[in-house]
Write an enzyme that holds these catalytic residues in place. Sequence first.
Site, mmCIF file in Angstrom:
data_model
loop_
_atom_site.group_PDB
_atom_site.id
_atom_site.type_symbol
_atom_site.label_atom_id
_atom_site.label_comp_id
_atom_site.label_asym_id
_atom_site.label_seq_id
_atom_site.Cartn_x
_atom_site.Cartn_y
_atom_site.Cartn_z
ATOM 1 N N THR A 12 36.308 22.502 -66.317
ATOM 2 C CA THR A 12 35.743 23.842 -66.522
ATOM 3 C C THR A 12 36.628 24.750 -67.357
ATOM 4 O O THR A 12 36.133 25.529 -68.175
ATOM 5 C CB THR A 12 35.480 24.498 -65.142
ATOM 6 N N ASP A 57 34.111 16.142 -68.330
ATOM 7 C CA ASP A 57 33.890 16.730 -67.014
ATOM 8 C C ASP A 57 34.543 15.727 -66.071
ATOM 9 O O ASP A 57 34.289 14.518 -66.170
ATOM 10 C CB ASP A 57 32.370 16.813 -66.761
ATOM 11 N N SER A 58 35.396 16.194 -65.159
ATOM 12 C CA SER A 58 36.183 15.219 -64.386
ATOM 13 C C SER A 58 35.328 14.363 -63.470
ATOM 14 O O SER A 58 35.765 13.329 -62.984
ATOM 15 C CB SER A 58 37.287 15.919 -63.597
ATOM 16 N N ASP A 90 36.675 18.673 -59.884
ATOM 17 C CA ASP A 90 35.899 17.753 -59.045
ATOM 18 C C ASP A 90 36.694 16.519 -58.620
ATOM 19 O O ASP A 90 36.589 16.065 -57.482
ATOM 20 C CB ASP A 90 34.611 17.316 -59.761
ATOM 21 N N THR A 160 43.111 18.034 -51.370
ATOM 22 C CA THR A 160 41.707 17.661 -51.384
ATOM 23 C C THR A 160 40.899 18.878 -51.830
ATOM 24 O O THR A 160 41.282 20.016 -51.533
ATOM 25 C CB THR A 160 41.276 17.128 -49.993
ATOM 26 N N GLN A 271 37.235 11.503 -41.106
ATOM 27 C CA GLN A 271 36.349 12.450 -41.796
ATOM 28 C C GLN A 271 36.843 13.877 -41.624
ATOM 29 O O GLN A 271 36.397 14.777 -42.328
ATOM 30 C CB GLN A 271 34.933 12.359 -41.225
HETATM 31 N N1 ASP Z 1 32.625 19.653 -63.046
HETATM 32 C C1 ASP Z 1 33.881 20.268 -63.381
HETATM 33 C C2 ASP Z 1 34.919 19.184 -63.505
HETATM 34 O O1 ASP Z 1 35.398 18.701 -62.533
HETATM 35 C C3 ASP Z 1 34.277 21.247 -62.350
HETATM 36 C C4 ASP Z 1 35.588 21.946 -62.611
HETATM 37 O O2 ASP Z 1 36.310 21.701 -63.539
HETATM 38 O O3 ASP Z 1 35.909 22.820 -61.801
HETATM 39 O O4 ASP Z 1 35.239 18.805 -64.592
#
Ligand code: ASP
Length: 336
Positions: A12, A57-58, A90, A160, A271
């Site tokens: 992001t 995007d991760s 992510d 996490t 969990q």
């Molecule tokens: N979908 C984005 C990612 O992980 C979310 C972020 O960067 O906060 O690349």
Amino acid sequence: MAKVLILHTGGTIGMTATENGYQPDGEYFRRAIHHMDSLKAKGMPEWDFMETDPLLDSSRMSVAEWNSIGSLIAGHYNDYSGFVILHGTDTMAYTASALSFMLKGLDKPVILTGSQIPLCETRSDGRDNLITSLIIAGEAKVREVCIYFGGHLLRGNRATKFSADGMQAFISPNYPDLATAGIAIRYNMAAIDNEEKGEFSCRPFENIPIGILKVFPGIQFSLFAKLVCHTLKGIVLETFGSGNLPDDEGILLPMLKEAEKNGAVVTVCSQCPQATVNMHAYEAGSVLREAGAVSGCDMTSEAAVAKLYYLFSTCRDTAEIKQYMEKNIRGELHEN
Ligand code: ASP
């Protein structure tokens, strides 16, 4: 003189809006960071900028991307005193965990950061995350893989993702913060790894078949038989509480025994983010030990997955892998 490599991998922080939502925008981000005066202010470390191709995007990252980030750090290890990796939130905790195992003997800071709001937006949290990460990487008081986000510096393989919309996106439920950044950056020296490091090396991962199986009331274990017994090498079993299972109706345990016979390693995690697995605490969990599963202790599932990749990529002996899964090798767990 401290010199830091900033490596942009996507996420992001460097995205701009398109018709289909936010997407990585390398050109925008390159321009933006070279125009950020605070990154060149007095007292800031010198830095160079690089980016991976493609920027992702991760959520789309996998073992191949972990390997290229690791190799890039290793290839430039002697040129820089620290590294800042800009990454999506992510899967940041997975990449941080993977790098912590991959980079053996790491004696320099590797700080992963990103943002919840893109840098191009007025309320972006990317500015502080980037500036503070750069300062932390330049100061080099931590010499391990970390995540800096929303004022907190966390051990990478203890972190996490906790919030998809709060500015404090990560927690470290079973290990103290390594630093907090308020008016001053306060390091928690007692929590930081200050062991003497051996020779540095980077060991890329093989693409081992690994899976996470999360139990729930009513789970029909037989649906997973083929995967568990014949396909997966590493299995992270996400159990209830301190390592408890629903009634397996006589199905799961023979499955786990067969998986073990076929060379798989089953690691029991919880969990509950804040937990230590104790397979002897309840009868509902002790059967797992008998079936050959090992305890993930207080590891996150992200760390357990990364550790399985690492161990299967470096050891051929399953008994040895099982032993190491329960041992602390990079600060990822507290041994029971
Ligand atoms: N979908 C984005 C990612 O992980 C979310 C972020 O960067 O906060 O690349």
